[in-house]
Design an enzyme around this catalytic site. Structure first.
Site, PDB file in Angstrom:
ATOM      1  CG  ASP A  10      31.492  38.939  38.195  1.00  0.00           C
ATOM      2  OD1 ASP A  10      32.721  39.152  38.535  1.00  0.00           O
ATOM      3  OD2 ASP A  10      30.924  37.994  38.157  1.00  0.00           O
ATOM      4  CB  SER A  11      34.594  36.947  35.666  1.00  0.00           C
ATOM      5  OG  SER A  11      34.127  36.462  36.819  1.00  0.00           O
ATOM      6  CB  CYS A  73      35.000  41.230  38.587  1.00  0.00           C
ATOM      7  SG  CYS A  73      35.956  39.907  38.678  1.00  0.00           S
ATOM      8  CD  GLU A 152      29.859  30.027  38.521  1.00  0.00           C
ATOM      9  OE1 GLU A 152      29.575  29.428  37.696  1.00  0.00           O
ATOM     10  OE2 GLU A 152      30.394  31.103  38.471  1.00  0.00           O
ATOM     11  CB  CYS A 184      35.875  35.833  45.661  1.00  0.00           C
ATOM     12  SG  CYS A 184      35.285  35.003  44.229  1.00  0.00           S
ATOM     13  CG  HIS A 186      31.286  32.806  43.067  1.00  0.00           C
ATOM     14  ND1 HIS A 186      31.772  33.869  42.065  1.00  0.00           N
ATOM     15  CD2 HIS A 186      30.630  32.026  42.117  1.00  0.00           C
ATOM     16  CE1 HIS A 186      31.475  33.604  40.900  1.00  0.00           C
ATOM     17  NE2 HIS A 186      30.796  32.452  40.600  1.00  0.00           N
TER      18      HIS A 186
HETATM   19  N1  DGL Z   1      34.133  37.205  40.045  1.00  0.00           N
HETATM   20  C1  DGL Z   1      35.428  36.707  40.332  1.00  0.00           C
HETATM   21  C2  DGL Z   1      35.697  37.397  41.582  1.00  0.00           C
HETATM   22  O1  DGL Z   1      35.306  38.173  42.352  1.00  0.00           O
HETATM   23  C3  DGL Z   1      35.282  35.305  40.953  1.00  0.00           C
HETATM   24  C4  DGL Z   1      34.883  34.398  39.657  1.00  0.00           C
HETATM   25  C5  DGL Z   1      36.207  34.301  38.472  1.00  0.00           C
HETATM   26  O2  DGL Z   1      37.218  33.724  38.878  1.00  0.00           O
HETATM   27  O3  DGL Z   1      36.070  34.787  37.578  1.00  0.00           O
HETATM   28  O4  DGL Z   1      36.993  37.370  41.927  1.00  0.00           O
END
Ligand code: DGL
Length: 273
Positions: A10-11, A73, A152, A184, A186
């Site tokens: 993931d990011s 992600c 976050e 997403c 989060h």
């Molecule tokens: N993990 C990203 C997503 O699910 C959200 C956070 C980001 O923008 O990197 O799209």
């Protein structure tokens, strides 16, 4: 082969909501998670950059010995699933299709809302995927970029979360959807707020949960599911392990350990280190 790990990337910390579901459903598996915390967020970046980052993360995880790759992600899944599926020597599972499939299955009104980052919504990946499962379904999408920093910062129970949820979800609610995809990583942390705003009748789809089921059936099909022993998780991050530990422990609702910092995701660097 069975004993190889499940690779997930993931990011940043967000993908831990997917990891949580995978761990719960597949308790005997070993998981290697990569959070590209030095370059988060991906959600506002261009498709070209998102694809490059995804390739780098996937290559890194391949060097750890994995039997399956989970793109934990939404943004990376939306833009890089096709290319990674073609290039990787292991099966690749993204979070979009499992969530889209479940949304198409449960909607009675044939009207589904999708929320995600700007890049995910702009890609139309959810709409495309939902319509693949049921072409009749109407999809109403909305980017919700401030949800990521709200989560976050640990503000998911504060007024700011409700204010932004009312604002972002207004059009979707008015449109009369009966199903909403949290597109997403989060957003599951905000599920309570999202439920309050959308009302109790709306099906809320957690893509991480659906992805975990997909990972299980893929491993089962391939005879690679671990059914005994103790599972484990280890983590690699491209920025401070301490910050990852602090925010990640909140996401997972358990203390994270075995976190290692990696300086670079450039193949030349980590293959030599
Ligand atoms: N993990 C990203 C997503 O699910 C959200 C956070 C980001 O923008 O990197 O799209």
């Amino acid at each position: 082969m069975k004993n190889l790990a499940i690779g997930m990337f993931d990011s940043g910390v967000g993908g831990l909501t997917v990891l949580k579901e995978v761990k719960e459903l597949l308790p005997y598996e070993n998981i290697v998670y990569l959070g590209d915390t030095a370059r988060v967020p991906y959600g506002n970046r261009s498709p070209r950059t998102i694809v490059r980052y995804a390739l780098e993360s996937a290559l890194f995880l391949l060097t750890k010995g994995i039997k399956i790759l989970v793109i934990a992600c939404n943004t990376s899944s939306a833009l890089a699933l096709n290319i990674l599926s073609k290039k990787m020597p292991v099966p690749v599972i993204g979070v979009i299709e499992p969530g889209a499939k479940e949304a198409a299955r449960v909607t009675r009104k044939k009207k589904v809302g999708v929320i995600g980052t700007k890049a995910t919504i702009k890609s139309n990946a959810y709409e495309y995927s939902i319509k693949k499962f049921d072409p009749v379904v109407e999809v109403i999408s909305k980017p919700c970029p401030l949800f990521v920093p709200i989560v976050e910062e640990g503000l998911e129970a504060e007024d700011v979360a409700y204010t932004m949820a009312e604002k972002y979800l207004k059009e979707i609610k008015i449109s009369g959807v009966d199903t909403l995809v949290m597109g997403c990583t989060h957003y599951p942390v905000l599920e309570g707020v999202i439920r309050d705003v959308m009302g109790p009748q709306t099906h809320i789809i957690n893509t991480g949960k659906e992805t975990a089921k997909e990972v299980k059936s893929c491993l089962q099909r391939r005879g690679q599911l671990r059914t005994k022993g103790s599972g484990s998780a280890r983590y690699f991050v491209t920025d401070s392990p301490d910050t990852f530990k602090e925010i990640g422990s909140r996401f997972l609702k358990e203390e994270l350990s075995r976190i290692r910092y990696i300086k670079s995701l450039d193949y030349k660097d980590f293959i030599l280190s």
